[in-house]
Design a protein around this motif. Structure first.
Motif, PDB file in Angstrom:
ATOM      1  N   ARG A 156       0.825  -1.196   0.000  1.00 48.23           N
ATOM      2  CA  ARG A 156       0.000   0.000   0.000  1.00 48.23           C
ATOM      3  C   ARG A 156       0.861   1.247   0.000  1.00 48.23           C
ATOM      4  O   ARG A 156       1.994   1.236   0.472  1.00 48.23           O
ATOM      5  CB  ARG A 156      -0.972  -0.002   1.186  1.00 48.23           C
ATOM      6  N   CYS A 191     -11.629  -4.942  -3.632  1.00 50.62           N
ATOM      7  CA  CYS A 191     -10.870  -4.381  -2.524  1.00 50.62           C
ATOM      8  C   CYS A 191     -11.854  -3.866  -1.484  1.00 50.62           C
ATOM      9  O   CYS A 191     -12.990  -3.509  -1.809  1.00 50.62           O
ATOM     10  CB  CYS A 191      -9.953  -3.267  -2.991  1.00 50.62           C
ATOM     11  N   THR A 223      -3.908   4.063  -1.431  1.00 49.77           N
ATOM     12  CA  THR A 223      -3.961   3.049  -2.475  1.00 49.77           C
ATOM     13  C   THR A 223      -3.390   1.728  -1.978  1.00 49.77           C
ATOM     14  O   THR A 223      -2.371   1.721  -1.272  1.00 49.77           O
ATOM     15  CB  THR A 223      -3.186   3.509  -3.712  1.00 49.77           C
ATOM     16  N   VAL A 224      -4.033   0.644  -2.364  1.00 50.16           N
ATOM     17  CA  VAL A 224      -3.530  -0.694  -2.082  1.00 50.16           C
ATOM     18  C   VAL A 224      -3.317  -1.408  -3.402  1.00 50.16           C
ATOM     19  O   VAL A 224      -4.069  -1.194  -4.366  1.00 50.16           O
ATOM     20  CB  VAL A 224      -4.498  -1.471  -1.168  1.00 50.16           C
TER      21      VAL A 224
END
Length: 120
Positions: free
Chosen positions: A70, A94, A76-77
């Motif tokens: 991340r 997700c 954001t991953v």
């Protein structure tokens, strides 16, 4: 808060893909982010998760092939998927535990899913 996933597609067995999921909106803090998947006719399963400190967990079926990471600053991953197999074919979702501004407790938010198809 919205989560949007990217990066799915069609790949041959043995190939790789990288999924991304971006969280946006009124975000004060994101603790845990996860990737799930749901194959046709099967229940949704947890693939991998990562907490803000960086600790990760993986399903046994993907250990050694998938890597979750991340970017905290970008909310954001990512899911790097290597050595893909036909049985990895699924819609990948997700989700994240997000504390919004003005909230005391985190809520769980889901992205829309992105299809990964692995051909043999």
């Amino acid at each position: 808060v919205q989560l949007q996933a990217f990066g799915g597609g069609l790949v041959q067995a043995g190939g790789f893909l990288r999924l991304s999921c971006v969280a946006s909106g009124s975000i004060k803090n994101i603790n845990r982010m996860r990737w799930h998947r749901q194959a046709p006719g099967k229940q949704r399963e947890l693939v991998a998760d990562i907490i803000s400190g960086g600790s990760t967990n993986y399903a046994n079926s993907v250990k050694g092939r998938f890597t979750i990471s991340r970017d905290i600053a970008k909310n954001t991953v990512y899911l790097q998927m290597n050595s893909l197999r036909p049985e990895d074919t699924a819609v990948y979702y997700c989700n994240a535990d997000v504390t919004s501004y003005g909230s005391l407790w985190p809520g769980v938010y889901w992205g829309q899913g992105t299809l990964v198809t692995v051909s043999s």
